[in-house]
Design a protein around this motif. Structure first.
Motif, PDB file in Angstrom:
ATOM      1  N   ILE A 188       0.953  -1.132  -0.159  1.00 30.07           N
ATOM      2  CA  ILE A 188       0.132  -0.018   0.032  1.00 30.07           C
ATOM      3  C   ILE A 188       0.726   1.332   0.467  1.00 30.07           C
ATOM      4  O   ILE A 188       0.884   2.248  -0.807  1.00 30.07           O
ATOM      5  CB  ILE A 188      -0.948  -0.163   1.412  1.00 30.07           C
ATOM      6  CG1 ILE A 188      -1.854  -1.446   0.799  1.00 30.07           C
ATOM      7  CG2 ILE A 188      -1.814   1.399   1.321  1.00 30.07           C
ATOM      8  CD1 ILE A 188      -2.577  -1.304   2.223  1.00 30.07           C
ATOM      9  N   THR A 217       2.980   6.024  -3.305  1.00 25.87           N
ATOM     10  CA  THR A 217       2.174   6.928  -2.522  1.00 25.87           C
ATOM     11  C   THR A 217       2.952   8.144  -1.824  1.00 25.87           C
ATOM     12  O   THR A 217       4.296   7.118  -1.687  1.00 25.87           O
ATOM     13  CB  THR A 217       1.553   6.370  -1.466  1.00 25.87           C
ATOM     14  OG1 THR A 217       1.477   5.427  -0.656  1.00 25.87           O
ATOM     15  CG2 THR A 217      -0.022   5.119  -2.444  1.00 25.87           C
ATOM     16  N   GLU A 226      -3.346   9.490  -1.358  1.00 21.02           N
ATOM     17  CA  GLU A 226      -3.244   8.295  -2.361  1.00 21.02           C
ATOM     18  C   GLU A 226      -3.296   7.369  -1.461  1.00 21.02           C
ATOM     19  O   GLU A 226      -3.465   5.823  -1.626  1.00 21.02           O
ATOM     20  CB  GLU A 226      -1.771   8.468  -2.759  1.00 21.02           C
ATOM     21  CG  GLU A 226      -1.435   9.665  -2.901  1.00 21.02           C
ATOM     22  CD  GLU A 226       0.663  10.067  -3.611  1.00 21.02           C
ATOM     23  OE1 GLU A 226       0.462   8.896  -4.290  1.00 21.02           O
ATOM     24  OE2 GLU A 226       0.453  11.312  -3.768  1.00 21.02           O
ATOM     25  N   ARG A 261      -5.314   3.746  -2.181  1.00 16.38           N
ATOM     26  CA  ARG A 261      -5.075   2.615  -2.380  1.00 16.38           C
ATOM     27  C   ARG A 261      -4.805   1.776  -1.092  1.00 16.38           C
ATOM     28  O   ARG A 261      -5.492   0.373  -2.159  1.00 16.38           O
ATOM     29  CB  ARG A 261      -3.455   2.792  -2.279  1.00 16.38           C
ATOM     30  CG  ARG A 261      -2.108   1.892  -2.908  1.00 16.38           C
ATOM     31  CD  ARG A 261      -1.135   1.915  -3.183  1.00 16.38           C
ATOM     32  NE  ARG A 261       0.029   0.905  -4.090  1.00 16.38           N
ATOM     33  CZ  ARG A 261       0.720   1.293  -4.865  1.00 16.38           C
ATOM     34  NH1 ARG A 261      -0.201   2.187  -5.879  1.00 16.38           N
ATOM     35  NH2 ARG A 261       1.127  -0.093  -5.283  1.00 16.38           N
ATOM     36  N   ARG A 264      -6.601  -2.110  -2.658  1.00 16.02           N
ATOM     37  CA  ARG A 264      -6.590  -3.376  -2.438  1.00 16.02           C
ATOM     38  C   ARG A 264      -7.122  -4.377  -1.950  1.00 16.02           C
ATOM     39  O   ARG A 264      -6.713  -5.566  -1.780  1.00 16.02           O
ATOM     40  CB  ARG A 264      -4.788  -3.073  -1.248  1.00 16.02           C
ATOM     41  CG  ARG A 264      -3.681  -4.324  -1.264  1.00 16.02           C
ATOM     42  CD  ARG A 264      -2.958  -4.142   0.094  1.00 16.02           C
ATOM     43  NE  ARG A 264      -2.569  -5.776  -0.214  1.00 16.02           N
ATOM     44  CZ  ARG A 264      -0.953  -6.169  -1.368  1.00 16.02           C
ATOM     45  NH1 ARG A 264      -0.828  -5.762  -1.589  1.00 16.02           N
ATOM     46  NH2 ARG A 264      -1.099  -7.435  -0.873  1.00 16.02           N
ATOM     47  N   TYR A 292      -4.900  -0.366  -9.673  1.00 11.67           N
ATOM     48  CA  TYR A 292      -4.644  -1.430  -8.222  1.00 11.67           C
ATOM     49  C   TYR A 292      -5.766  -2.101  -8.234  1.00 11.67           C
ATOM     50  O   TYR A 292      -5.238  -3.183  -7.634  1.00 11.67           O
ATOM     51  CB  TYR A 292      -3.956  -0.112  -7.365  1.00 11.67           C
ATOM     52  CG  TYR A 292      -3.272  -1.557  -6.034  1.00 11.67           C
ATOM     53  CD1 TYR A 292      -1.891  -1.231  -6.697  1.00 11.67           C
ATOM     54  CD2 TYR A 292      -4.074  -1.142  -4.883  1.00 11.67           C
ATOM     55  CE1 TYR A 292      -1.307  -2.004  -5.919  1.00 11.67           C
ATOM     56  CE2 TYR A 292      -3.245  -1.215  -3.655  1.00 11.67           C
ATOM     57  CZ  TYR A 292      -2.380  -2.108  -4.737  1.00 11.67           C
ATOM     58  OH  TYR A 292      -1.476  -2.305  -3.545  1.00 11.67           O
TER      59      TYR A 292
END
Length: 508
Positions: free
Chosen positions: A223, A227, A232, A236, A240, A284
């Motif tokens: 993660i 970033t 961010e 993320r 995920r 992602y």
């Protein structure tokens, strides 16, 4: 549906994503075949395949020569970490402290650019894979040979059989340009955050599972990769978890029924590798879906896959996300505004440089705007990543979302016009026109105003306002037309950039 469309309809200039994905399947496949041909065990073959995947995925230096050097350095970092993990296998406290040290060092290494990033990721994954495969010292000789052989096969494909990169085609991994030392430097703050988040994930993950706790640490680590700001990282983390949930569902439907059957499992793993490389740059969530399914298939090969294991992966991922979220919110937070402002300024400098270089090329100088175009594309991707928290569908702040979308739209327009201008400049028949020089000077002046004081949109408008006769003549000269369009985009960009700290584009 919008996510699916973004993945499969997203622009792929030069088919670079497709080429990277196909080359990864070839390179990793050859690495695994080579390990099998020399009689390595399944564990060694998996280790070699993962090493080849990391070499092809994480090495992103801007030149082929630099990529080759970084690839050669991977075993220098990775092999000692394998040994450390194997030796500490039976010493939990020492193992955990070593893992956290590698987490912090891997993130801290980003300050040295793409090479530091790649070596940091490889070091972390070496320790992670050692936990994944329960590596012990007696396995090290075989695993060392497997890693070296696999890296050699991946390098042979990347730099020999299928070297499609050119001087500036490779993506660059770096942190937002920002001054400061010590805890004022982004990479230092992130290293501290990563260690804190990984420490939380490690402790809670071990409560969930004494054997698979490393999944939580891995979730926290990935993660943090690529970033910078807390916004961010939050986005993320959400993506995920979403990708993991979908991947676990597919694993239940596909991987579990296979029971580790070699041929279909190998085919599906190849498809997952393709998916990881093809989707990484645009989604992602989709990339994590492919990673989760691949992990399920690997566990199937090892004969330990079941529904409880997949459920555990989901919960460990949630723990890892929680650790990263707590870390970025409570420990030395880096705001979205600070990161976005740095990348927008960087993008504007690239716009100015590309326009000036294109004009010089049209004037007959030996100038190449393509490096600046490549830099602009990379920087725009970082702006999109930085603004992702603001344009996310779940963001309830409509004013911030609208303004962020305006910034992205105008920057995309700037990039589009810069691309077209560079294409015209590459035409040997294009002739010099004094109006081009004047327009480029206005572009440079507008960028200078926006970079020095984004709040002065009116000054930017005056700086680029072309004379009416030039605007009329632009229809007769393609390069001039694109320069005028670039000027108008800069004028428009000045309005949303008036956001100062505390206003719609600020702290998120």
């Amino acid at each position: 549906m919008s996510v699916v469309k973004r993945v499969f309809v997203a622009p792929d200039p030069g088919r670079l994503r497709l080429r990277a994905a196909m080359r990864a399947v070839l390179g990793i496949g050859l690495a695994v075949v080579a390990c099998g041909a020399v009689g390595h065990s399944l564990v060694a073959a998996i280790t070699g395949g993962l090493a080849a995947l990391l070499a092809l995925f994480t090495v992103t230096d801007p030149s082929v020569r630099s990529q080759a050097v970084t690839t050669a350095l991977l075993p220098v970092v990775g092999l000692p970490v394998f040994a450390l993990a194997a030796v500490l296998h039976g010493h939990p406290w020492a193992r955990d402290l070593a893992f956290l040290a590698i987490v912090g060092g891997g993130v801290f290494a980003r300050r040295w650019g793409p090479r530091g990033h790649a070596l940091g990721v490889f070091a972390f994954m070496a320790f992670f894979v050692a936990q994944f495969l329960h590596m012990v010292p007696s396995q090290l000789p075989e695993l060392y040979v497997a890693v070296l052989l696999s890296l050699a096969m991946a390098a042979a494909v990347r730099f020999g059989a299928w070297c499609y990169e050119r001087r500036h085609s490779a993506p660059v991994v770096m942190t937002a340009p920002a001054p400061g030392r010590g805890l004022y430097r982004a990479t230092t703050r992130q290293a501290v955050q990563a260690v804190v988040g990984a420490g939380f994930a490690l402790a809670v993950g071990q409560l969930l599972s004494p054997d698979r706790w490393y999944w939580a640490v891995g979730a926290t680590w990935w993660i943090f990769v690529n970033t910078t700001s807390r916004g961010e990282t939050l986005v993320r983390g959400f993506r995920r978890v979403l990708g993991t949930v979908i991947g676990v569902g597919i694993g239940l439907a596909v991987a579990v029924p296979l029971h580790g059957a070699p041929v279909p499992t190998a085919v599906l793993i190849a498809l997952c590798v393709f998916g990881i490389f093809y989707t990484a740059a645009v989604s992602y969530t989709w990339m994590m879906l492919a990673v989760t399914v691949m992990a399920s298939l690997l566990y199937g090969l090892l004969g330990v896959l079941n529904t409880d294991l997949l459920a555990l992966r989901f919960f460990e991922t949630g723990v890892g996300m929680t650790g990263s979220v707590l870390a970025v919110l409570l420990v030395l937070p880096i705001t979205t505004h600070a990161t976005t402002d740095a990348w927008v300024r960087h993008a504007l400098h690239s716009v100015r440089a590309s326009a000036a270089t294109a004009a010089a090329r049209l004037a007959g100088a030996d100038a190449d705007p393509l490096p600046h175009i490549a830099e602009l594309e990379f920087t725009l991707n970082k702006v999109r990543l930085s603004l992702a928290p603001l344009v996310h569908p779940l963001n309830p702040l409509r004013a911030r979302k609208a303004r962020a979308r305006q910034v992205l739209a105008y920057l995309d327009d700037c990039a589009r016009q810069a691309h077209q201008l560079a294409a015209i400049a590459a035409d040997a028949e294009a002739s010099h026109d004094q109006r081009l020089t004047a327009a480029c000077e206005r572009v440079e002046a507008a960028v200078a105003v926006l970079v020095s004081s984004p709040s002065t949109a009116d000054s930017a408008a005056r700086a680029v306002a072309p004379e009416h006769k030039d605007a009329t003549a632009a229809a007769e000269h393609p390069a001039l037309a694109h320069l005028h369009a670039l000027e108008r985009a800069l004028v428009g960009l000045g309005r949303p950039l008036q956001a100062a700290p505390g206003s719609p584009l600020a702290d998120a």
